[in-house]
Design a protein around this motif. Structure first.
Motif, PDB file in Angstrom:
ATOM      1  N   LYS A  34     119.456 107.641  33.800  1.00 15.46           N
ATOM      2  CA  LYS A  34     118.694 106.394  33.702  1.00 15.46           C
ATOM      3  C   LYS A  34     118.500 105.718  35.063  1.00 15.46           C
ATOM      4  O   LYS A  34     117.389 105.337  35.400  1.00 15.46           O
ATOM      5  CB  LYS A  34     119.424 105.441  32.739  1.00 15.46           C
ATOM      6  N   ALA A  35     119.568 105.578  35.820  1.00 20.69           N
ATOM      7  CA  ALA A  35     119.508 104.806  37.066  1.00 20.69           C
ATOM      8  C   ALA A  35     119.047 105.622  38.269  1.00 20.69           C
ATOM      9  O   ALA A  35     118.291 105.132  39.100  1.00 20.69           O
ATOM     10  CB  ALA A  35     120.877 104.191  37.351  1.00 20.69           C
ATOM     11  N   LYS A  36     119.500 106.861  38.347  1.00 20.16           N
ATOM     12  CA  LYS A  36     119.235 107.663  39.557  1.00 20.16           C
ATOM     13  C   LYS A  36     118.269 108.812  39.323  1.00 20.16           C
ATOM     14  O   LYS A  36     117.894 109.501  40.258  1.00 20.16           O
ATOM     15  CB  LYS A  36     120.551 108.236  40.095  1.00 20.16           C
ATOM     16  N   ARG A  37     117.942 109.051  38.045  1.00 17.39           N
ATOM     17  CA  ARG A  37     117.071 110.179  37.682  1.00 17.39           C
ATOM     18  C   ARG A  37     117.639 111.496  38.200  1.00 17.39           C
ATOM     19  O   ARG A  37     116.916 112.365  38.689  1.00 17.39           O
ATOM     20  CB  ARG A  37     115.650 109.936  38.183  1.00 17.39           C
ATOM     21  N   THR A  38     118.960 111.625  38.077  1.00 17.47           N
ATOM     22  CA  THR A  38     119.682 112.804  38.540  1.00 17.47           C
ATOM     23  C   THR A  38     119.363 114.017  37.668  1.00 17.47           C
ATOM     24  O   THR A  38     119.465 115.151  38.124  1.00 17.47           O
ATOM     25  CB  THR A  38     121.205 112.534  38.487  1.00 17.47           C
ATOM     26  N   TYR A  39     118.989 113.776  36.419  1.00 16.83           N
ATOM     27  CA  TYR A  39     118.718 114.866  35.467  1.00 16.83           C
ATOM     28  C   TYR A  39     117.381 114.619  34.778  1.00 16.83           C
ATOM     29  O   TYR A  39     116.954 113.485  34.614  1.00 16.83           O
ATOM     30  CB  TYR A  39     119.820 114.936  34.386  1.00 16.83           C
ATOM     31  N   GLU A  56     126.703 119.082  26.693  1.00 18.96           N
ATOM     32  CA  GLU A  56     126.609 120.543  26.633  1.00 18.96           C
ATOM     33  C   GLU A  56     125.803 121.108  27.806  1.00 18.96           C
ATOM     34  O   GLU A  56     126.161 122.121  28.378  1.00 18.96           O
ATOM     35  CB  GLU A  56     125.973 120.989  25.319  1.00 18.96           C
ATOM     36  N   LYS A  57     124.702 120.435  28.161  1.00 14.63           N
ATOM     37  CA  LYS A  57     123.841 120.971  29.220  1.00 14.63           C
ATOM     38  C   LYS A  57     123.138 119.827  29.940  1.00 14.63           C
ATOM     39  O   LYS A  57     122.731 118.854  29.324  1.00 14.63           O
ATOM     40  CB  LYS A  57     122.808 121.921  28.620  1.00 14.63           C
ATOM     41  N   LEU A  58     123.007 120.004  31.257  1.00 19.38           N
ATOM     42  CA  LEU A  58     122.288 119.049  32.093  1.00 19.38           C
ATOM     43  C   LEU A  58     121.068 119.736  32.683  1.00 19.38           C
ATOM     44  O   LEU A  58     121.174 120.852  33.202  1.00 19.38           O
ATOM     45  CB  LEU A  58     123.184 118.547  33.229  1.00 19.38           C
ATOM     46  N   GLY A  59     119.928 119.091  32.585  1.00 17.87           N
ATOM     47  CA  GLY A  59     118.703 119.658  33.147  1.00 17.87           C
ATOM     48  C   GLY A  59     118.424 119.073  34.518  1.00 17.87           C
ATOM     49  O   GLY A  59     118.485 117.862  34.720  1.00 17.87           O
TER      50      GLY A  59
END
Length: 151
Positions: A34-39, A56-59
């Motif tokens: 949400k804050a950093k758009r890391t995923y 389970e999984k990070l995109g």
């Protein structure tokens, strides 16, 4: 009085069934999205033995929508959040966080019930969801559906 007690007991049993804890990592990763758009997306799974929802999984931010849909199992329920970028009619670039309750028709009834009964509590832990979709097959969460729900 007997009927009232019976109903109260049933209510307590229902709450116990939906009493899945939420792993702190779920909230941390969601805040990063949400804050950093890391995923681009996060897929969450209920670990029944531990009675908790886990990541389970990070995109990756560069992952496509196809990468996201490929991360959802064809015959098991999951929760997911997807950071959806789109252009408005006024030609403005925007983004909305979409919560998806993935419950394919081919998944086990018990799994569908656990995910359905735990969904609202889990969703409350993720502050900042703007759109919610319930999907039983990929067409119910296609890009066209997401676009129509973000306007």
């Amino acid at each position: 009085m007997g009927l009232r007690r019976c109903c109260m007991l049933r209510g307590e049993e229902a709450n116990a069934a939906s009493g899945m804890a939420v792993d702190d990592d779920c909230k941390l990763k969601f805040l990063e999205l949400k804050a950093k758009r890391t995923y681009r997306f996060i897929v969450f799974k209920i670990e029944e033995k531990q009675k908790q929802v886990v990541v389970e999984k990070l995109g990756e931010p560069s992952d496509s929508y196809e990468n996201f849909t490929a991360s959802l199992p064809a015959d098991e329920c999951r929760y997911a959040v997807y950071d959806f970028d789109f252009v408005t009619d006024e030609n403005c670039q925007k983004s909305k966080i979409i919560f998806i309750a993935w419950s394919p028709d081919t998944s086990k009834v018990r799994s569908k019930m656990i995910y359905a009964s735990s969904k609202d509590r889990f969703k409350r832990e993720l502050d900042g969801i703007q759109v919610e979709l319930q999907a039983t097959d990929p067409t119910e969460m296609g890009l066209d559906v997401m676009r129509s729900r973000t306007n």
